[in-house]
Scaffold this active site. Structure first.
Site, short mmCIF file in Angstrom:
data_model
loop_
_atom_site.label_atom_id
_atom_site.label_comp_id
_atom_site.label_asym_id
_atom_site.label_seq_id
_atom_site.Cartn_x
_atom_site.Cartn_y
_atom_site.Cartn_z
N ASN A 155 33.05 49.49 35.33
CA ASN A 155 32.43 50.90 35.03
C ASN A 155 31.02 50.65 34.89
O ASN A 155 30.37 51.46 35.49
CB ASN A 155 32.97 51.27 33.85
CG ASN A 155 32.76 50.44 32.47
OD1 ASN A 155 32.93 49.39 32.65
ND2 ASN A 155 32.52 51.09 31.49
N GLY A 209 37.81 37.94 42.77
CA GLY A 209 39.29 38.37 42.88
C GLY A 209 39.86 39.19 42.00
O GLY A 209 39.18 39.67 40.87
N THR A 210 41.15 39.06 41.77
CA THR A 210 41.76 39.84 40.92
C THR A 210 42.17 39.09 39.63
O THR A 210 42.01 37.90 39.60
CB THR A 210 43.39 40.05 41.47
OG1 THR A 210 44.24 39.17 41.42
CG2 THR A 210 43.14 40.88 42.96
N GLY A 211 42.62 39.88 38.58
CA GLY A 211 42.82 39.36 37.23
C GLY A 211 43.89 38.26 37.36
O GLY A 211 44.00 37.20 36.86
N PRO A 212 44.93 38.72 37.78
CA PRO A 212 46.11 37.74 37.85
C PRO A 212 45.90 36.43 38.67
O PRO A 212 46.61 35.42 38.11
CB PRO A 212 47.49 38.65 38.62
CG PRO A 212 47.11 39.95 38.28
CD PRO A 212 45.39 40.16 38.56
N ARG A 213 45.17 36.38 39.55
CA ARG A 213 44.87 35.02 40.37
C ARG A 213 43.56 34.53 39.68
O ARG A 213 43.63 33.21 39.25
CB ARG A 213 44.76 35.26 41.56
CG ARG A 213 45.93 35.62 42.51
CD ARG A 213 45.94 35.91 43.89
NE ARG A 213 44.77 35.02 44.79
CZ ARG A 213 45.72 34.00 45.18
NH1 ARG A 213 46.58 33.91 45.58
NH2 ARG A 213 44.38 33.42 46.38
N VAL A 214 42.65 35.10 39.53
CA VAL A 214 41.21 34.38 39.45
C VAL A 214 41.19 34.36 37.70
O VAL A 214 40.68 33.20 37.11
CB VAL A 214 40.14 35.07 39.72
CG1 VAL A 214 38.84 34.51 39.27
CG2 VAL A 214 40.13 34.95 41.11
N GLU A 253 35.83 42.72 24.02
CA GLU A 253 35.24 44.18 23.94
C GLU A 253 35.96 45.23 24.46
O GLU A 253 36.23 45.03 26.06
CB GLU A 253 33.60 44.25 24.19
CG GLU A 253 32.97 45.36 23.89
CD GLU A 253 33.17 46.94 24.49
OE1 GLU A 253 34.23 47.77 24.12
OE2 GLU A 253 32.36 46.91 25.77
N CYS A 287 33.29 53.15 27.85
CA CYS A 287 33.73 52.80 26.79
C CYS A 287 33.56 53.53 25.40
O CYS A 287 34.24 53.82 24.51
CB CYS A 287 34.27 51.44 26.32
SG CYS A 287 32.71 50.48 26.03
N GLU A 468 28.64 41.88 19.93
CA GLU A 468 27.46 41.29 20.49
C GLU A 468 26.34 41.53 20.41
O GLU A 468 26.12 42.90 19.97
CB GLU A 468 27.91 41.66 22.27
CG GLU A 468 29.07 41.15 22.68
CD GLU A 468 29.78 41.82 24.13
OE1 GLU A 468 29.73 40.92 25.11
OE2 GLU A 468 29.87 43.02 24.23
#
Length: 487
Positions: A155, A209-214, A253, A287, A468
């Site tokens: 975002n 890359g993607t969440g599941p891979r990287v 976060e 958010c 943070e």
């Protein structure tokens, strides 16, 4: 489609070098729905190489003085500021947000992130106490942790990536970062500036890359002792599971379902434009955006009329249109998800006052397949509705009436999230009273999104773990040690 125009090809940045990848994923221009960029579809091997580079760079970078590291961060900020227009254009095209917003918020704040932590790293102090009767002195020291794993969302791509990179490297850590695969372009552009600014090879590594891979390979890597993540709650649950065997430090976060509480003595001339902005800025994809508006009964009818009128004036247009207040949503899947909430509200008997399904969206021919949606206002909806309890993360807000202060506090707190809230009232005692009772990490009164980076940022309940900010980020990105000397 790919044959008509050369696609932008991104590469991973590991150990100070751009490296091609064996496979790629398509990235779309949200304003046209066309593929315009190819992002590396990295995996375990690339994370392994990046962690190795970060580990090898750590002894040299962590032994530099805070003053030396500060100079490098300021140099990055200067180079980014000089390229502001180029970065703003790229961010707007990649994310769908208006060019005006990228120019005035995203890129300037990314510059500020480096400047802020370049300064704050010079001003931390440590504690010291003496026990004269035992002839002992105790003092604390803080040291960088090692390789920091940083995962940032789509975002506010560069804004939130730099909000993590800057404090991590300022404190002397090295970094392996994974930006969202939906918005990777400005992270890739930043790599060139890091090199020019004198950031040594291996200090900042960016793997796409993607969440599941990287993401999973990074989070479960035994030599990455801390993870800072901004994103959704389900992903945070997965990160927590994968981190548990290694006892990693986590900063999470997450989302929000942020209330605005508008009391009858509110200044509506200020409140209405600010609440339109807090509901629909960046297409509602922040958010901190307002998605539940509680209005005291005596002013409910007037507020609703004026709020809907003001919302209708918010122009949805192509991101480069200087008159547009809102651009395109991030993806086709996300647009469908946001629209589905409006459909569910209608099925529950709610009323849609403007926006989706009510007003006509006017777009140029080239953008007909883009992911656009009008800002939408919903009323006559129960507090238990999914539209009032789940994070929609789009240009949809619900307006409901309330009677008393006690009632509205209870209703505002009755969701699993607790990130931000806004309170509108000219009664100073009430403002302090309500702010104290709201279960929110941030409460703005008679304003929205005015940030003081020195102070803690973060949420309660399902909105995350940790904070943070100047001191909080420093505490997170360092380990504290107590040393006792007997003399």
């Amino acid at each position: 489609m790919a044959g008509t125009k050369a696609l932008l090809m991104l590469e991973n940045f590991i150990d100070g070098k751009f490296l091609p990848c064996s496979s790629y994923i398509d990235s779309y221009d949200p304003s046209t729905g066309e593929v315009y960029c190819r992002v590396p579809n990295s995996g375990k091997d690339e994370i392994e190489a990046a962690v190795k580079a970060a580990r090898e760079a750590f002894p040299g970078w962590s032994s530099r003085s805070p003053q030396e590291r500060s100079r490098v961060l300021n140099q990055v900020a200067d180079l980014l500021e000089q390229s502001l227009e180029e970065f703003a254009q790229a961010e707007s095209k990649d994310q769908g947000k208006t060019l005006a917003l990228a120019r005035t918020m995203d890129i300037p704040r990314s510059v500020q992130n480096f400047r802020f932590f370049a300064s704050s790293i010079l001003h931390h102090t440590s504690e010291c106490t003496q026990m004269d009767h035992l002839g002992c002195m105790h003092y604390t020291v803080r040291a960088p942790v090692g390789v920091a794993g940083l995962i940032s969302p789509w975002n506010l791509p560069l804004y939130l990536l730099t909000w993590k990179i800057a404090p991590a490297i300022a404190a002397g850590n090295t970094v392996v970062a994974k930006p969202s695969e939906l918005t990777s372009v400005t992270a890739w552009m930043l790599c060139t500036l890091l090199d020019k600014a004198g950031v040594p090879p291996g200090v900042v590594n960016i793997v796409f890359g993607t969440g599941p891979r990287v993401g999973e390979a990074l989070v479960s890597h035994p030599e990455v002792p801390l993870i800072s993540f901004t994103g959704s709650q389900p992903t945070a649950e997965r990160i927590t599971q994968l981190s548990a065997p290694h006892c990693k430090k986590l900063s999470l976060e997450l989302g929000g379902k942020n209330p605005a509480i508008i009391f009858e003595d509110a200044n509506l001339d200020e409140c209405i434009p600010a609440t339109v902005r807090s509901s629909f800025a960046n297409q509602g994809e922040i958010c901190l955006c307002t998605s539940r508006i509680f209005v005291q009964k005596s002013i409910y009818t007037e507020f609703l009329k004026r709020f809907v009128e003001a919302t209708r004036k918010w122009k949805v247009g192509i991101p480069s249109d200087p008159l547009a207040s809102m651009g395109a949503l991030i993806s086709k899947a996300h647009l469908e998800k946001v629209r589905s909430y409006v459909k569910r509200a209608l099925a529950e008997g709610a009323q849609i006052w403007c926006g989706e399904g009510v007003d006509k969206l006017n777009l140029p021919a080239r953008s007909q397949a883009g992911y656009f949606m009008l800002p939408t206002v919903i009323t006559d909806i129960k507090d238990e509705s999914c539209c009032m309890t789940e994070e929609i993360f789009g240009p949809v807000t619900c307006v409901v009436p309330f009677d008393s202060e006690e009632e509205v506090i209870e209703r505002a707190n009755n969701v699993k999230y607790g990130l931000a809230a806004t309170v509108w009232s000219n009664n100073v005692g009430r403002v302090h009273r309500v702010a104290k009772k709201l279960q929110s990490g941030l409460v703005w009164t008679n304003c929205w999104l005015i940030r003081e980076l020195n102070l803690p940022f973060g949420g309660m309940k399902s909105s995350g773990i940790g904070r943070e900010g100047a001191k909080d980020s420093y505490d997170f990105f360092t380990e504290i040690k107590t040393i006792t000397v007997k003399h």
